[in-house]
Each structure stands twice: as C-alpha cells, then as structure tokens.
Design a protein around this motif. Structure first.
Motif, PDB file in Angstrom:
ATOM      1  N   ALA A   1     136.378  11.043 -48.232  1.00 20.36           N
ATOM      2  CA  ALA A   1     136.897   9.750 -47.773  1.00 20.36           C
ATOM      3  C   ALA A   1     137.480   9.008 -48.974  1.00 20.36           C
ATOM      4  O   ALA A   1     137.049   9.213 -50.108  1.00 20.36           O
ATOM      5  CB  ALA A   1     135.765   8.941 -47.151  1.00 20.36           C
TER       6      ALA A   1
ATOM      7  N   ALA B   1     130.763   7.627 -47.165  1.00 21.17           N
ATOM      8  CA  ALA B   1     131.622   6.807 -46.311  1.00 21.17           C
ATOM      9  C   ALA B   1     130.823   6.154 -45.196  1.00 21.17           C
ATOM     10  O   ALA B   1     131.221   5.146 -44.640  1.00 21.17           O
ATOM     11  CB  ALA B   1     132.738   7.661 -45.718  1.00 21.17           C
ATOM     12  N   THR B   2     129.670   6.739 -44.886  1.00 19.01           N
ATOM     13  CA  THR B   2     128.908   6.224 -43.749  1.00 19.01           C
ATOM     14  C   THR B   2     127.605   5.540 -44.155  1.00 19.01           C
ATOM     15  O   THR B   2     126.840   5.106 -43.307  1.00 19.01           O
ATOM     16  CB  THR B   2     128.561   7.381 -42.778  1.00 19.01           C
ATOM     17  OG1 THR B   2     127.946   8.426 -43.534  1.00 19.01           O
ATOM     18  CG2 THR B   2     129.819   7.927 -42.107  1.00 19.01           C
TER      19      THR B   2
ATOM     20  N   PRO C   1     131.578  12.771 -47.800  1.00 18.72           N
ATOM     21  CA  PRO C   1     131.499  12.088 -46.498  1.00 18.72           C
ATOM     22  C   PRO C   1     130.280  11.186 -46.344  1.00 18.72           C
ATOM     23  O   PRO C   1     130.384  10.096 -45.779  1.00 18.72           O
ATOM     24  CB  PRO C   1     131.462  13.237 -45.495  1.00 18.72           C
ATOM     25  CG  PRO C   1     132.111  14.382 -46.189  1.00 18.72           C
ATOM     26  CD  PRO C   1     131.829  14.209 -47.648  1.00 18.72           C
TER      27      PRO C   1
ATOM     28  N   ALA D   1     130.464   0.562 -43.330  1.00 18.32           N
ATOM     29  CA  ALA D   1     130.110   1.964 -43.081  1.00 18.32           C
ATOM     30  C   ALA D   1     131.073   2.577 -42.086  1.00 18.32           C
ATOM     31  O   ALA D   1     131.352   2.007 -41.028  1.00 18.32           O
ATOM     32  CB  ALA D   1     128.671   2.047 -42.561  1.00 18.32           C
ATOM     33  N   GLY D   2     131.626   3.742 -42.465  1.00 18.19           N
ATOM     34  CA  GLY D   2     132.516   4.461 -41.553  1.00 18.19           C
ATOM     35  C   GLY D   2     133.937   3.936 -41.534  1.00 18.19           C
ATOM     36  O   GLY D   2     134.814   4.521 -40.904  1.00 18.19           O
ATOM     37  N   GLU D   3     134.180   2.813 -42.218  1.00 18.30           N
ATOM     38  CA  GLU D   3     135.531   2.253 -42.199  1.00 18.30           C
ATOM     39  C   GLU D   3     136.126   2.056 -43.576  1.00 18.30           C
ATOM     40  O   GLU D   3     137.218   2.515 -43.869  1.00 18.30           O
ATOM     41  CB  GLU D   3     135.520   0.891 -41.496  1.00 18.30           C
ATOM     42  CG  GLU D   3     135.800   0.999 -40.022  1.00 18.30           C
ATOM     43  CD  GLU D   3     135.610  -0.327 -39.333  1.00 18.30           C
ATOM     44  OE1 GLU D   3     136.186  -1.322 -39.809  1.00 18.30           O
ATOM     45  OE2 GLU D   3     134.858  -0.353 -38.329  1.00 18.30           O
TER      46      GLU D   3
END
Ligand code: ATP
Ligand code: MG
Length: 560
Positions: A472, A517-518, A514, A542-544
């Motif tokens: 990410a 990123a979360t 990854p 988180a995740g964005e």
C-alpha cells in the motif's frame, strides 16, 4: 543493580525523607498530590512530577498511601475545561489512577476567604489600596528594606470592611489587594508583606461569576495541601524561597494539618523547551500543528509520536531526583523508548524510498506466502505471512552501481537475502536518462529460504522489501529535533529563532506491507532496518490512508 534498572532500590533524597518520616511515626502513610494549573497541556516536565507523586502512592500502597490529582485553578484568566480534560487524559495514559481523589482548588475558595478573614482579625493581613506602582516602589530591594504604605496600620474593623467590599465587587482590578503583614525588612522578598488576594473580574470555568477576587498561589497552595492532609508537598526548586511563606500560612491559618514542602530540580531537556507559556506560543503562532504535534514535548505530542508510558516512566526513573538544576539529554529519552520498543514492538516491512526489484526467474503469476517472525527479540510474538511476487519494492539505497568493499547490500556481482525469503543474486539494472536507478533485476537462488546459499556464494546481509502487487502507499512523517540548539531558551533573545526548519520531512509514496495499511491509529511497530513508527492518531485511516510518524530511529544518529 545498575542505576538504570527500574527496580533499583537506592533511595533518592525525597524517598529517604519520607521513609524516615514514616519510620518515626510522623505520618501513617504518605499523601502526595499532583497539582497542575489547567492553563495548558502537560509536558514531560510534568511527567517527572507525576511519576514521582503517583509513584510514591504506589510504593507506599501497603500503608494506604494516595496521590491526589488536584487542579490548581485559582487564576481564571488562562484556565479552561479543555485543559482540564487533556490533563486527566494524560495522567491516566501515563498509567496512574487518582481514584476518588480528584480535587479542584476552586472548590476551596470559601475556605481561603475564611482564612484571609482570620488573618485580618489576628492583625496579620491588611487591605492595601495603593496603586500597583506605589506597591512596587515600596518593596525595596536586596539592600533596602521595604517601606510601609499608609494602609499597614489600619484597624482590623476597617480592613474587614474593605475586604468584604473587595468580595462584593466594589473595586476594580489593581485598586485593592490583601497583603500579609509579615516583615518588610526580611532578606527574603517573599516575606515583605506579600499579596494574598487580588481583584479580578473574570469568569471562572468552575465557579462562574461568583468571585471577583482570587487568591495568590503562595497563599492558596499551602491551604489546599493542608485541607487535603497532604503529608509531603513536592515542588520544583523555584519554590525554595517561598517555603518560609508556605510555612507562615500553615502556622497562622486555621488548618487541619501541617504539610511539608520539599523541592527538587525541575526537568529540562536538550533541544526543546518545557514551559507551558512557551509551548502555548508555539501553538498560537502556528510553528507546530497543535499541542499534540508529534514534535512537541507534551505528553499528548510524544504519545502521538509513538512514545509509550513505559518509556517515559523508565526515563523519569533514570534521570532521578536531585537538588541541582541541569538539562537532561533528549537522547536519553529516545534511548528509553528504543529499549522499550525493541522488546515490545512487532517488526514490519516498509520501503521509504522505493525502487523496483524484478525477480527475473520468478513467474509473472507465481506467489509464495513466506513466514516472517514478528519480533526476533521475542519469539512468542509469533510470525506473519508476507507474499513474495515477481516484482518487489526495495530501498533505493540498498543498491549501489559501484559499491565499495564494505557495502554488503545489492550491486553488480552481489548476493543478498530478502528478509524471511530467498537469497537473490544481481543480474542487471536500468537507469533513466539522468542516470537515476529505475529497476534492479535479480535471480532467486532456489532452496535458500531458511538455508545458506551454495558453497562459494557470499550472502552477508538481509534487506527488507514489499511486494509491488500487494503493498500500500503510505505517507511517512520523519520528525527531527524541534530546535537546533541544546538550550534554545537560555540567554537568547527569542527561542523562536532557534526552531529547526527541518524538524518535519514528509515522505509521500512510501510502500508498506498490507498489514500496515489496515492497522489502527496508534499502532506502534518497527519498520525493519529503519526505526520505530506509529500510525498517526489523527490522520491515519485504517484501510484508506496509512500515515505513520517516526517515533525514533534504530540508532542514535545525533551522538554518533
Ligand atoms: P510551566 O512552567 O511549564 O508553566 P508550571 O510549574 O507552571 O509549569 P503547573 O501546572 O503549576 O505548571 O505544574 C504542576 C506540577 O508540575 C507542579 O508541581 C510543578 O512543580 C511540576 N512541574 C512543572 N514543570 C516541571 C518540570 N519541568 N519538571 C518537574 N516538575 C515540573
Ligand atoms: Mg505554574
């Protein structure tokens, strides 16, 4: 045990005094307090005081010791609820619990007033209607005693009337003060009939508009301590000269207990300032993004930066307690963080300055889940899977076209290990027209996961990497010292001129594995081979949108 061991049993001078007092039966236990004025956010200097006062309560818990959290909110002009809330949050975050013992000095205003009336009746206080200028002129100096104003010999009745008039709002600020009648010739200026009360027509965050006269710190503080049955009132050295006044107030007012004031050296730190007034200026003038800017030495700032309470407690233990003012090295604070995070922070891979690495003998659609340990210092932290693909990102400076002998990373003819994976050997590389590296090509050596390369091939180092397919994008904020000089506030016309223009470097387009990123805001980990980082508690989503703050590098780059 070494003096850096948190469990070291050697007592500092304050603990010696308290231990002695308890042994002699002067007190059954110790009751201490942390008394912030809610006029700013707490900083690391306050952390020293918090660790001391609350630490004593923990250490003497068997005999019922306690530590009060008391807001010393006697000056409404600069205080607010926002500060009250932030202070509670910070003390709790540092790992301390005041339980039921939460107090506001403003709840004692009526008692302070009664004490003042008592002093007037005893002939020990008088209302002075001199102008501020006249008061200043009558103070004298080190060589000259102060001179009495005409108000010093006014009758008790008249003083009582005037004091009531002060409370009723009949005077404006600066028109009247209540002074203690002590000794105008004292060599201690604090005893030259100090002001006990002043008129201030200000709205108070707790008492509203009920009061228009407010007590001075030197009068209120001993009374607060005595009311709460504080046994040892610990403060910084600036108050040493105020102690005779503290004792005078205790002796002459109708108080339920007699606390003892003990002074210790305040914390000063290199490359920063520890004063709410100065920190407020940094915030108000926009030199930082707020009280919790990760460069700020505030508790909320260092928390956002990725500091742990364990690191701060350990640091406070290491600096110890003395009666000599000095400046502690910021590097010592960073070292405390490194020690703590080395133990507890999971390892993750992130590439800050990415360049493409292509594994030419690995298939386009080939993939492999590699097991990578999370923290080699603590096997129980387990492991995670990272996916190997043909195209990876590696750190630009892990490759050199013409490497010197001592460079063990990638270059023509070199073999390195991919962290947790294969040994790979250089095949080729590409530069753009300007000569800037754009791509490195390597071959994996089959069978080398967790195993040595074949005889005769040197593979001396492991480099970190992320899969180009799964990584990410992240924003990384690299923080440096807030000031360029060790003592930005000493003997300089203005500490603002000492700000470090390079205290923040923002890296866009870093590549992270990854899991990063979360993760949740506040997540702390080590970016392998780079340093310790913390997901920003304001901007990381988180995740964005992954945003990480560098908490501290792996090694001290300042002291060599
Ligand atoms: P500042 O000078 O930053 O405005 P302060 O002393 O005015 O701080 P307070 O809210 O009155 O701030 O402080 C609460 C407690 O924290 C006091 O007991 C004070 O002695 C202590 N304290 C403040 N600064 C330091 C420091 N640098 N080192 C150790 N203790 C400190
Ligand atoms: Mg203060």
């Amino acid at each position: 045990m070494s003096d850096t061991d948190p469990k070291s049993k050697r007592l500092d001078f304050i603990r010696e005094i308290i231990t002695e007092d308890l042994a002699q039966g002067k007190h059954e236990t110790s009751i201490t307090r942390f008394p912030p004025e809610p006029n700013g956010y707490l900083h690391l200097g306050h952390a020293k005081s918090i660790c001391l006062n609350f630490g004593l309560a923990e250490e003497n818990a068997a005999s019922g010791a306690k530590c009060h959290l008391r807001f010393d909110d006697t000056n409404p002009a600069k205080e607010s609820e926002e500060y009250v809330a932030s202070i509670k949050e910070d003390v709790a975050w540092l790992g301390f619990d005041w339980g039921e013992d939460l107090y506001f000095a403003s709840d004692y205003f009526e008692f302070f007033y009664e004490c003042a009336v008592h002093l007037i009746k005893e002939g020990l206080a008088y209302v002075d209607l001199s102008t501020l200028e006249e008061l200043r002129g009558a103070r004298g100096d080190v060589n000259t005693p102060g001179t009495p104003t005409p108000f010093r010999e006014v009758s008790v009745e008249e003083n009582l009337e005037r004091f009531v008039a002060m409370r009723e709002g009949k005077f404006q600020a600066g028109e009247a003060v209540l002074r203690a009648k002590i000794d105008l010739a004292s060599s201690n200026m604090n005893l030259r009939d100090p002001v006990l009360y002043r008129v201030m027509h200000e709205h108070h965050h707790n008492t509203g508009d009920k009061w228009c006269l407010y007590p001075m710190y030197d009068f209120a503080h001993p009374l607060e301590d005595a009311l709460e049955h504080i046994t040892h009132s610990l403060c910084t050295l600036e108050f040493e000269n105020h102690r005779p006044l503290y004792d005078w107030v205790i002796e002459n007012c109708p108080v339920p207990s007699a606390p003892r004031q003990i002074e210790f050296a305040r914390l000063n730190l290199t490359y920063t300032v520890l004063s709410k007034r100065k920190l407020l200026r940094l915030v108000e003038e926009g030199h930082v993004s707020g009280w919790d800017d990760p460069r700020m030495p505030t508790i909320s700032g260092v928390r956002r930066r990725g500091y742990t309470k364990e690191a701060i407690q350990h640091f406070c233990h290491r600096i110890g307690l003395t009666k000599m003012n000095s400046r502690s090295d910021f590097a010592l604070l960073e070292d405390s963080l490194r020690q703590n995070l080395n133990d507890v922070a999971p390892r993750r891979m992130a590439v800050l300055d990415p360049v493409k690495l292509v594994l030419v003998n690995y298939g386009e659609d080939q993939e492999e889940a590699l097991e990578v340990v999370n923290n080699p210092a603590h096997q129980e932290e387990g492991s995670r899977e990272v996916t190997l693909t043909r195209e990876l990102w590696i750190e630009r400076d892990d490759f050199m076209e013409d490497p010197p002998k001592k460079f063990f990373r990638l270059g023509p003819g070199r073999t390195v290990r991919l962290r947790g994976g294969y040994c790979i050997t250089y095949v080729d590389h590409k530069n753009d027209e300007s000569g800037k590296l754009t791509e490195v090509h390597c071959e994996i050596i089959p069978g080398t996961i967790g195993a040595s390369p074949p005889e005769g091939i040197k593979c001396r180092t492991a480099i970190h990497w992320v899969s180009a397919k799964y990584a990410a994008d992240a924003e990384i904020r690299l923080y440096d010292r807030l000031f360029v000089r060790q003592n930005p506030d000493k003997g300089k016309p203005d500490f603002i001129a000492e700000l470090n223009p390079e205290s923040l470097e923002v890296v866009e387009g870093a590549k992270v594995e990854p899991a990063l990123a979360t993760c949740e805001p506040g997540y702390i980990c080590q970016f392998e081979r780079i340093g310790y980082f913390c997901a920003d508690n304001r901007d990381h989503v988180a995740g964005e949108k992954p945003v990480f703050n560098r908490s501290v590098g792996l090694r001290d780059s300042w002291n060599g």
